[in-house]
Design an enzyme around this catalytic site. Structure first.
Site, PDB file in Angstrom:
ATOM      1  N   GLU A   1       0.840  -1.216   0.000  1.00 14.21           N
ATOM      2  CA  GLU A   1       0.000   0.000   0.000  1.00 14.21           C
ATOM      3  C   GLU A   1       0.871   1.261   0.000  1.00 14.21           C
ATOM      4  OE1 GLU A   1      -3.298  -0.152   2.801  1.00 14.21           O
ATOM      5  OE2 GLU A   1      -4.166  -1.841   1.717  1.00 14.21           O
TER       6      GLU A   1
ATOM      7  N   GLU B   1      -4.993  -8.621  -0.423  1.00 19.18           N
ATOM      8  CA  GLU B   1      -5.828  -8.274   0.737  1.00 19.18           C
ATOM      9  C   GLU B   1      -7.269  -8.167   0.260  1.00 19.18           C
ATOM     10  OE1 GLU B   1      -4.564  -5.181   3.422  1.00 19.18           O
ATOM     11  OE2 GLU B   1      -2.447  -5.665   3.081  1.00 19.18           O
TER      12      GLU B   1
HETATM   13  O1  AHR Z   1      -5.405  -5.883   6.794  1.00 22.18           O
HETATM   14  C1  AHR Z   1      -5.351  -4.713   7.543  1.00 22.18           C
HETATM   15  C2  AHR Z   1      -4.665  -3.576   6.816  1.00 22.18           C
HETATM   16  O2  AHR Z   1      -5.420  -3.200   5.714  1.00 22.18           O
HETATM   17  C3  AHR Z   1      -3.313  -3.842   6.238  1.00 22.18           C
HETATM   18  O3  AHR Z   1      -2.294  -3.730   7.161  1.00 22.18           O
HETATM   19  C4  AHR Z   1      -3.192  -2.801   5.188  1.00 22.18           C
HETATM   20  O4  AHR Z   1      -2.351  -3.184   4.132  1.00 22.18           O
HETATM   21  C5  AHR Z   1      -4.616  -2.540   4.759  1.00 22.18           C
HETATM   22  O5  AHR Z   1      -4.919  -1.218   4.725  1.00 22.18           O
END
Ligand code: AHR
Length: 495
Positions: A174, A297
């Protein structure tokens, strides 16, 4: 309108990469510490510090790949703090997640042991946001160099003679947000630079994953592909299913009205559009689809359970989460030509987890059971499916009531997974097996469903939501007539 599915049993569309069933475990809340790692001295039965009950549950669902150490934590993590004698490891503050002390007892050696015990591929996410090129380069040398070198020698001093095999490596996380708040142009340049020093030692060939877009940031994908596509093997994408507003209130995991059920389904289905549009951009630079879309994710993100640390992201998991998981897998399967890996967030005690723990107790969530039901699709051949479904309607809005995907495994067994997202009405589905005579087949199946929208498992009642045998499929007119109850996920086995 009738629900109709035609499965072309002799048209195979390519392999469903088993890594679509990947997981993500971050140093966040009680995921690693308590959820996975309890330490060798714990009264909770463990293997070299890793709790046995969680290990056995994860072995059962055949976790193919595990992403670690973050998430946002990755861009603050300095791997050298997490090796060597535990009593000497640096204690740091996990500034991103709850401001708690991180004692670094779970580091590279412990993570690699976990992957060995799970027989899964490690997927390590490196630190671009606050780490150096040298630090990243030395981590890869430490893990994978066979000969004599400062890092390989250090690994040996720390008890590991042979290098580990490391295939998947992420260059930051991210980086448009917690990983450095960068512009895509800047990150693309940094990606080019950092990945240069992620070396292949000996036979170890690293699959390099560039940090990708958030949700519908198509410009990010465009800039990364344009400026670095030839230097990457994978490009990530993050998308969470959040029924409410991310900052003003996401909605409760357990206590929600029917319109929140509906919007959750709608937002989960949005994944299909995101994959399609990001893929179209990737196709422009990579028409052969060499570069994998790595959705590292995904999952539901609700408000934390009342009374728990807001930085720990602990949420319950209901039949609604089971439907969200099933919907995602059907979408991922149907995009198997581009989607090479996905990692649900997260494995234990965080967001849409497989497992919840409380001290020595452990329960399996409805999401876990969907992973278990769907594992038959891992590495199977995707089958071509034509379908038309009736609608699920609420307050004048409509969604398709059912989604489907199908695959054929190496033994020739066909598996069909169906989700009925309607919280009130069952669905009757006519299923034609083109290329097979349904009358000559044997059909069995598994279902997960519930009586109420918020049915879930608790430490007191751990088996409220669990899979049972599915008996709702019958042969009629050379087709299968299938009765799906409201709120259900079904996997059929056709032999
Ligand atoms: O999964 C929780 C968080 O969500 C992670 O650390 C991040 O990459 C995303 O924003």
């Amino acid at each position: 309108m009738a629900n109709q599915v035609i499965i072309n049993t002799d048209i195979q569309k390519g392999k469903i990469n088993k890594n679509i069933y990947g997981h993500f475990a971050e140093h966040l809340g009680r995921c690693i510490y308590e959820g996975i790692w309890v330490g060798e001295d714990s009264s909770i039965p463990n293997t070299k510090g890793i709790r046995n009950d969680v290990l056995a549950a994860l072995q059962n669902i055949k976790v193919p790949v595990l992403r670690w150490p973050g998430g946002c934590f990755a861009d603050e993590y300095h791997w050298k703090d997490g090796i060597g004698p535990k009593e000497n490891r640096k204690r740091m503050v996990n500034t991103h997640w709850g401001g708690v002390v991180e004692n670094n007892h779970f580091g590279t050696h412990e993570f690699m042991l976990l992957c060995e015990l799970l027989e899964c591929e490690p997927y390590i996410c490196g630190n671009v946001g606050s780490g150096t090129v040298q630090e990243m380069s030395e981590w890869v040398e430490y893990m994978t160099f066979e000969g004599e070198s400062p890092m390989a020698n250090w690994r040996r001093e720390n008890g590991r003679e042979e290098p580990w095999k490391l295939k998947y490596f992420g260059v930051g996380n991210e980086n448009w947000g917690c990983g450095g708040n960068m512009r895509p142009e800047y990150y693309a340049d940094l990606y080019r630079r950092y990945q240069t020093y992620v070396r292949n030692y000996g036979n170890n060939k690293v699959y390099k994953i560039a940090g990708g877009a958030n949700v519908d940031d198509y410009n990010w994908t465009e800039v990364l592909m344009k400026n670095a596509h030839w230097l990457m093997d994978g490009l990530s994408l993050h998308y969470y299913t959040v029924p409410g507003d991310f900052w003003l209130g996401k909605g409760s995991a357990v206590d929600f009205p029917e319109d929140e059920w509906f919007i959750t389904m709608k937002k989960a289905l949005h994944m299909d559009e995101l994959i399609t549009k990001h893929s179209t951009i990737m196709d422009k630079y990579d028409p052969q689809k060499r570069i994998g879309m790595i959705i590292d994710e995904w999952g539901t993100w609700f408000d934390v359970e009342p009374g728990t640390n807001p930085g720990f992201l602990y949420q319950q998991n209901t039949i609604r989460d089971a439907l969200v998981a099933g919907l995602h897998f059907n979408i991922f399967h149907n995009h198997a030509d581009r989607v090479q890996m996905t990692n649900i967030a997260q494995t234990v005690n965080v967001l849409q987890s497989m497992i919840l723990t409380e001290g020595e107790k452990m329960i399996l969530t409805p999401t876990y059971h969907v992973f278990d039901m769907y594992k038959v699709h891992q590495d199977a051949e995707l089958l071509a499916v034509d379908s038309s479904f009736g609608t699920y309607e609420l307050n004048g809005e409509t969604l398709p009531q059912v989604t489907v995907s199908a695959s054929k495994n190496a033994e020739g067994k066909i598996h069909v997974s169906l989700c009925n997202i309607d919280h009130q009405n069952g669905a009757e589905v006519d299923l034609e097996l083109r290329g097979l005579n349904a009358a000559n087949t044997k059909v069995s199946g598994t279902i997960i469903t519930a009586e109420t929208m918020n049915a879930h498992n608790t430490f007191e009642q751990p088996d409220t939501v669990k899979p049972t045998e599915f008996t709702g499929a019958a042969v009629a007119n050379n087709k299968l007539a299938i009765k799906l109850p409201a709120m259900s996920v079904v996997t059929l086995v056709i032999e």
